[in-house]
Design an enzyme around this catalytic site. Structure first.
Site, PDB file in Angstrom:
ATOM      1  N   HIS A   1       0.835  -1.204   0.000  1.00  0.00           N
ATOM      2  CA  HIS A   1       0.000   0.000   0.000  1.00  0.00           C
ATOM      3  C   HIS A   1       0.869   1.253   0.000  1.00  0.00           C
ATOM      4  O   HIS A   1       1.530   1.561   0.994  1.00  0.00           O
ATOM      5  CB  HIS A   1      -0.886  -0.021   1.257  1.00  0.00           C
TER       6      HIS A   1
ATOM      7  N   GLU B   1       0.661  -0.833  -4.838  1.00  0.00           N
ATOM      8  CA  GLU B   1      -0.526   0.013  -4.964  1.00  0.00           C
ATOM      9  C   GLU B   1      -0.096   1.466  -4.966  1.00  0.00           C
ATOM     10  O   GLU B   1       0.820   1.857  -4.242  1.00  0.00           O
ATOM     11  CB  GLU B   1      -1.481  -0.253  -3.794  1.00  0.00           C
TER      12      GLU B   1
ATOM     13  N   ASP C   1      -1.752   5.736  -5.644  1.00  0.00           N
ATOM     14  CA  ASP C   1      -2.801   6.680  -6.010  1.00  0.00           C
ATOM     15  C   ASP C   1      -2.210   7.629  -7.042  1.00  0.00           C
ATOM     16  O   ASP C   1      -1.024   7.979  -6.952  1.00  0.00           O
ATOM     17  CB  ASP C   1      -3.256   7.487  -4.792  1.00  0.00           C
TER      18      ASP C   1
ATOM     19  N   HIS D   1      -1.466  10.840  -2.799  1.00  0.00           N
ATOM     20  CA  HIS D   1      -2.804  10.502  -2.288  1.00  0.00           C
ATOM     21  C   HIS D   1      -3.670  11.731  -2.078  1.00  0.00           C
ATOM     22  O   HIS D   1      -4.805  11.792  -2.553  1.00  0.00           O
ATOM     23  CB  HIS D   1      -2.676   9.737  -0.967  1.00  0.00           C
TER      24      HIS D   1
ATOM     25  N   GLU E   1      -4.866   3.526  -8.356  1.00  0.00           N
ATOM     26  CA  GLU E   1      -6.138   4.162  -7.979  1.00  0.00           C
ATOM     27  C   GLU E   1      -6.205   5.579  -8.514  1.00  0.00           C
ATOM     28  O   GLU E   1      -5.333   6.398  -8.224  1.00  0.00           O
ATOM     29  CB  GLU E   1      -6.327   4.182  -6.461  1.00  0.00           C
TER      30      GLU E   1
END
Length: 269
Positions: A20, A47, A49, A62, A135
């Site tokens: 993450h 992962e 963003d 993020h 994301e």
């Protein structure tokens, strides 16, 4: 009559370990240093963003602004890449590191804002398959341009097809619809942050879409766990043994964690 042996319990599913924002428990999130640490720790996927800068670059950030990680109140969407490149986005994580004689020496480039292109180049150069869960953050002033630029970038790597190591995630159903129109073979993940949103979402998300609920919602809402049976599920953010066990019992296919080395140690014994 002799007793029959008890039926053995089904083997626990081993989910994919997804780092993450990199190995973000120990290293400043979304930095190259965090992702290199996650790769060293054996993460099977990374992962991130992504947000779009004022001059059209996708960066791994993020928050809407840079206040939390760099002390700047400016919104990412109003800044050009060159401005972001001047920021230190790592010192906030270990503010007293300069006073620690035993702290590892910092590599300046490992603590700067990371472009998605750089992250994908890093992954592409590895000698093993590592997947990337990307994301897209919404709402944003750029709307669908985010997904357009993302698919264009993935296409540069040949990663817009069914065998792609990349998948696209969002809390925005509309954003994932856009992604599928632009790259129909890409896997998409409908993120869910509230259990009560699922009854509405389940009517519209595709059967082949992955569902990505938060671990707290799964813990607190057994009904959500029942409704997700038969679907591919990826869960965020799984950092404890108890939460990992719950995911395994559910047959979750991927766990997104701040602590990839720790979760791998639990899975691999």
């Amino acid at each position: 009559m002799s007793e029959q042996p008890a039926a053995s319990a089904p083997a626990a599913v081993r989910p994919q370990v997804v780092a993450h924002r990199g190995a973000s428990h120990a290293v400043a999130e979304h930095t190259l240093g965090a992702y290199l640490a996650a790769i060293d720790e054996g993460a099977e996927a990374l992962e991130c963003d992504v947000r779009l800068t004022a001059d059209g670059h996708l960066v791994c950030v993020h928050d809407r602004t840079m206040r939390r990680v760099a002390g700047s109140p400016a919104a990412v969407s109003t800044m050009e890449l060159a401005e972001l490149a001047d920021l230190d986005v790592a010192s906030w994580k270990h503010p007293w590191a300069d006073l620690d004689d035993e702290a590892p020496e910092r590599v300046a480039e490992h603590g700067k804002v990371l472009t998605l292109r750089m992250l994908l180049e890093t992954v592409a150069d590895l000698d093993r398959r590592v997947e990337v869960a990307i994301e897209t953050k919404h709402p944003t002033r750029y709307g669908g341009l985010v997904e357009k630029r993302l698919v264009e970038l993935l296409r540069d790597f040949g990663w817009d097809r069914a065998d792609s190591p990349a998948r696209v995630m969002s809390f925005s159903y509309t954003a994932l619809q856009r992604t599928q129109r632009l790259a129909p073979e890409l896997r998409v993940v409908q993120l869910v942050d509230k259990a009560h949103h699922w009854p509405m979402l389940r009517r519209v998300v595709g059967r082949d879409w992955v569902v990505g609920p938060g671990i707290a919602e799964l813990r607190e809402h057994p009904g959500l766990r029942r409704h997700l049976r038969g679907r591919e599920v990826h869960v965020w953010t799984v950092n404890t043994q108890a939460d990992l066990r719950l995911c395994q019992e559910m047959g979750v296919r991927a766990v997104i964690t701040d602590r990839p080395a720790y979760v791998r140690s639990l899975l691999d014994g």
